[in-house]
Design a protein around this motif. Structure first.
Motif, PDB file in Angstrom:
ATOM      1  N   VAL A 190       4.463 -26.828 -47.809  1.00  0.00           N
ATOM      2  CA  VAL A 190       3.914 -26.308 -49.067  1.00  0.00           C
ATOM      3  C   VAL A 190       3.606 -24.817 -48.935  1.00  0.00           C
ATOM      4  O   VAL A 190       3.955 -24.008 -49.811  1.00  0.00           O
ATOM      5  CB  VAL A 190       2.653 -27.108 -49.468  1.00  0.00           C
ATOM      6  CG1 VAL A 190       1.948 -26.439 -50.640  1.00  0.00           C
ATOM      7  CG2 VAL A 190       3.023 -28.538 -49.824  1.00  0.00           C
ATOM      8  N   MET A 191       2.956 -24.442 -47.849  1.00  0.00           N
ATOM      9  CA  MET A 191       2.577 -23.040 -47.669  1.00  0.00           C
ATOM     10  C   MET A 191       3.800 -22.137 -47.537  1.00  0.00           C
ATOM     11  O   MET A 191       3.865 -21.058 -48.155  1.00  0.00           O
ATOM     12  CB  MET A 191       1.690 -22.908 -46.429  1.00  0.00           C
ATOM     13  CG  MET A 191       0.323 -23.543 -46.562  1.00  0.00           C
ATOM     14  SD  MET A 191      -0.644 -23.430 -45.040  1.00  0.00           S
ATOM     15  CE  MET A 191      -0.726 -21.661 -44.825  1.00  0.00           C
ATOM     16  N   VAL A 192       4.787 -22.557 -46.754  1.00  0.00           N
ATOM     17  CA  VAL A 192       5.970 -21.722 -46.537  1.00  0.00           C
ATOM     18  C   VAL A 192       6.777 -21.579 -47.820  1.00  0.00           C
ATOM     19  O   VAL A 192       7.198 -20.465 -48.183  1.00  0.00           O
ATOM     20  CB  VAL A 192       6.823 -22.319 -45.398  1.00  0.00           C
ATOM     21  CG1 VAL A 192       8.201 -21.690 -45.368  1.00  0.00           C
ATOM     22  CG2 VAL A 192       6.130 -22.123 -44.063  1.00  0.00           C
ATOM     23  N   ASN A 193       6.995 -22.680 -48.513  1.00  0.00           N
ATOM     24  CA  ASN A 193       7.774 -22.602 -49.754  1.00  0.00           C
ATOM     25  C   ASN A 193       7.049 -21.808 -50.828  1.00  0.00           C
ATOM     26  O   ASN A 193       7.686 -21.083 -51.605  1.00  0.00           O
ATOM     27  CB  ASN A 193       8.095 -24.012 -50.258  1.00  0.00           C
ATOM     28  CG  ASN A 193       9.199 -24.676 -49.456  1.00  0.00           C
ATOM     29  OD1 ASN A 193      10.367 -24.381 -49.624  1.00  0.00           O
ATOM     30  ND2 ASN A 193       8.817 -25.572 -48.558  1.00  0.00           N
ATOM     31  N   PHE A 194       5.731 -21.925 -50.862  1.00  0.00           N
ATOM     32  CA  PHE A 194       4.968 -21.107 -51.823  1.00  0.00           C
ATOM     33  C   PHE A 194       5.086 -19.619 -51.486  1.00  0.00           C
ATOM     34  O   PHE A 194       5.280 -18.780 -52.371  1.00  0.00           O
ATOM     35  CB  PHE A 194       3.502 -21.538 -51.812  1.00  0.00           C
ATOM     36  CG  PHE A 194       2.628 -20.725 -52.725  1.00  0.00           C
ATOM     37  CD1 PHE A 194       2.640 -20.932 -54.093  1.00  0.00           C
ATOM     38  CD2 PHE A 194       1.809 -19.721 -52.212  1.00  0.00           C
ATOM     39  CE1 PHE A 194       1.838 -20.176 -54.937  1.00  0.00           C
ATOM     40  CE2 PHE A 194       1.009 -18.968 -53.045  1.00  0.00           C
ATOM     41  CZ  PHE A 194       1.023 -19.188 -54.418  1.00  0.00           C
ATOM     42  N   ALA A 195       5.000 -19.295 -50.183  1.00  0.00           N
ATOM     43  CA  ALA A 195       5.098 -17.884 -49.782  1.00  0.00           C
ATOM     44  C   ALA A 195       6.494 -17.338 -50.058  1.00  0.00           C
ATOM     45  O   ALA A 195       6.636 -16.207 -50.572  1.00  0.00           O
ATOM     46  CB  ALA A 195       4.763 -17.752 -48.296  1.00  0.00           C
ATOM     47  N   VAL A 196       7.531 -18.108 -49.743  1.00  0.00           N
ATOM     48  CA  VAL A 196       8.900 -17.655 -49.996  1.00  0.00           C
ATOM     49  C   VAL A 196       9.153 -17.492 -51.489  1.00  0.00           C
ATOM     50  O   VAL A 196       9.774 -16.509 -51.930  1.00  0.00           O
ATOM     51  CB  VAL A 196       9.902 -18.640 -49.368  1.00  0.00           C
ATOM     52  CG1 VAL A 196      11.331 -18.317 -49.793  1.00  0.00           C
ATOM     53  CG2 VAL A 196       9.800 -18.617 -47.855  1.00  0.00           C
ATOM     54  N   GLY A 197       8.663 -18.442 -52.279  1.00  0.00           N
ATOM     55  CA  GLY A 197       8.826 -18.316 -53.728  1.00  0.00           C
ATOM     56  C   GLY A 197       8.084 -17.121 -54.302  1.00  0.00           C
ATOM     57  O   GLY A 197       8.580 -16.445 -55.213  1.00  0.00           O
ATOM     58  N   LEU A 198       6.909 -16.835 -53.753  1.00  0.00           N
ATOM     59  CA  LEU A 198       6.135 -15.691 -54.232  1.00  0.00           C
ATOM     60  C   LEU A 198       6.832 -14.368 -53.876  1.00  0.00           C
ATOM     61  O   LEU A 198       6.917 -13.454 -54.716  1.00  0.00           O
ATOM     62  CB  LEU A 198       4.740 -15.739 -53.622  1.00  0.00           C
ATOM     63  CG  LEU A 198       3.705 -14.756 -54.186  1.00  0.00           C
ATOM     64  CD1 LEU A 198       3.450 -15.034 -55.658  1.00  0.00           C
ATOM     65  CD2 LEU A 198       2.409 -14.833 -53.398  1.00  0.00           C
ATOM     66  N   ILE A 199       7.351 -14.288 -52.658  1.00  0.00           N
ATOM     67  CA  ILE A 199       8.069 -13.071 -52.266  1.00  0.00           C
ATOM     68  C   ILE A 199       9.340 -12.907 -53.091  1.00  0.00           C
ATOM     69  O   ILE A 199       9.699 -11.799 -53.510  1.00  0.00           O
ATOM     70  CB  ILE A 199       8.404 -13.136 -50.756  1.00  0.00           C
ATOM     71  CG1 ILE A 199       7.116 -13.117 -49.929  1.00  0.00           C
ATOM     72  CG2 ILE A 199       9.300 -11.969 -50.350  1.00  0.00           C
ATOM     73  CD1 ILE A 199       7.345 -13.355 -48.450  1.00  0.00           C
ATOM     74  N   ASN A 200      10.021 -14.002 -53.340  1.00  0.00           N
ATOM     75  CA  ASN A 200      11.230 -13.945 -54.151  1.00  0.00           C
ATOM     76  C   ASN A 200      10.928 -13.511 -55.587  1.00  0.00           C
ATOM     77  O   ASN A 200      11.759 -12.863 -56.237  1.00  0.00           O
ATOM     78  CB  ASN A 200      11.925 -15.302 -54.137  1.00  0.00           C
ATOM     79  CG  ASN A 200      13.302 -15.250 -54.782  1.00  0.00           C
ATOM     80  OD1 ASN A 200      14.095 -14.375 -54.482  1.00  0.00           O
ATOM     81  ND2 ASN A 200      13.580 -16.184 -55.673  1.00  0.00           N
ATOM     82  N   LYS A 201       9.735 -13.844 -56.062  1.00  0.00           N
ATOM     83  CA  LYS A 201       9.345 -13.437 -57.414  1.00  0.00           C
ATOM     84  C   LYS A 201       9.146 -11.923 -57.495  1.00  0.00           C
ATOM     85  O   LYS A 201       9.508 -11.284 -58.499  1.00  0.00           O
ATOM     86  CB  LYS A 201       8.056 -14.169 -57.807  1.00  0.00           C
ATOM     87  CG  LYS A 201       7.652 -13.990 -59.257  1.00  0.00           C
ATOM     88  CD  LYS A 201       8.596 -14.731 -60.184  1.00  0.00           C
ATOM     89  CE  LYS A 201       8.108 -14.657 -61.630  1.00  0.00           C
ATOM     90  NZ  LYS A 201       9.029 -15.346 -62.547  1.00  0.00           N
TER      91      LYS A 201
END
Length: 256
Positions: free
Chosen positions: A200-211
């Motif tokens: 959850v933490m990694v996918n949230f961080a990757v999605g946030l950076i991608n945003k």
């Protein structure tokens, strides 16, 4: 003692041994580490025969009276009851390994190594190679920790709890099965809990950076780092994971 009495006792002993073999063989078909496809069928048959002959002196006083008064039709129902009882015992034990397979498959997916297929230890379906490694280690630890002897002891005790030759009570069996499935599901969630949080933490961080940087393929850039972090987390947590599995399995065995 006349020859007729001797033949009658021999018949009772053979039929009682066959009933014991039905329960033991049904349990060994599904027990973890023994009922897997990697054990040849002939080996499992001889193991079931050996255990049946070892159990027979202990349970002969319970089985022989049922055989003595049973007719041909009654004996068929007794065979069915013993098979169902053995299968239920083996299934309750196998659910723990199934839960471990589910948890380790999720761990492989969270780490990012699920596309690497491997052969299953217990079944014919394919599992990620990481899941195969952990499940094989847990199965080996069951024998190293002598938990297979607790399974054998539970089989002997089952003849006192479930009278030989009686049909399996469907409602209590379903209640035991549902309770066991609930327990092993909680065990699976507890085993893969750190990786759920990591995913959850990694996918949230990757999605946030991608945003914030849509022009950069962040997902493809971050994949090696996600895998490296997941493998590092696995390296730290694999020993507590296997220990927690063995503790849960041994507690169930002791509780019966």
């Amino acid at each position: 003692m006349t020859s007729g009495a001797v033949s009658l006792l021999a018949r009772e002993a053979v039929l009682a041994a066959f009933l014991v073999f039905c329960r033991v063989g049904g349990a060994l078909m599904l027990m973890p580490g023994i009922g897997g496809r990697h054990i040849p069928m002939r080996v499992r048959v001889f193991l079931a025969l050996a255990l049946s002959f070892a159990f027979l002196p202990l349970v002969l006083d319970q089985v022989a009276p049922k055989v003595r008064t049973a007719g041909s039709g009654d004996f068929v129902f007794m065979i069915a009851g013993e098979l169902l009882t053995g299968l239920l015992i083996g299934l309750l034990a196998r659910l723990y390994v199934t839960a471990l397979q589910f948890a380790t498959s999720f761990i492989a997916q969270a780490v990012g190594v699920s596309p690497m297929p491997g052969a299953s230890v217990e079944e014919d379906e394919q599992l990620p190679i990481l899941a195969t490694l952990i499940v094989f280690s847990a199965t080996a630890l069951i024998f190293v920790a002598d938990l297979h002897l607790e399974l054998v002891k539970g089989l002997v005790d089952s003849f006192a709890r479930v009278p030989p030759g009686s049909l399996l009570a469907v409602r209590p069996a379903l209640v035991d099965l549902v309770d066991q499935m609930s327990a092993v599901f909680l065990v699976a969630v507890r085993l893969c809990g750190p990786f759920i949080l990591y995913s959850v933490m990694v996918n949230f961080a990757v999605g946030l950076i991608n945003k914030f940087t849509p022009q950069i393929p962040v997902y493809f850039v971050a994949t090696p780092f996600v895998t490296a972090g997941g493998l590092l987390l696995l390296y730290v947590s694999v020993e507590p994971l296997l220990s927690a599995f063995l503790v849960a399995f041994s507690q169930w065995l002791k509780a019966g």
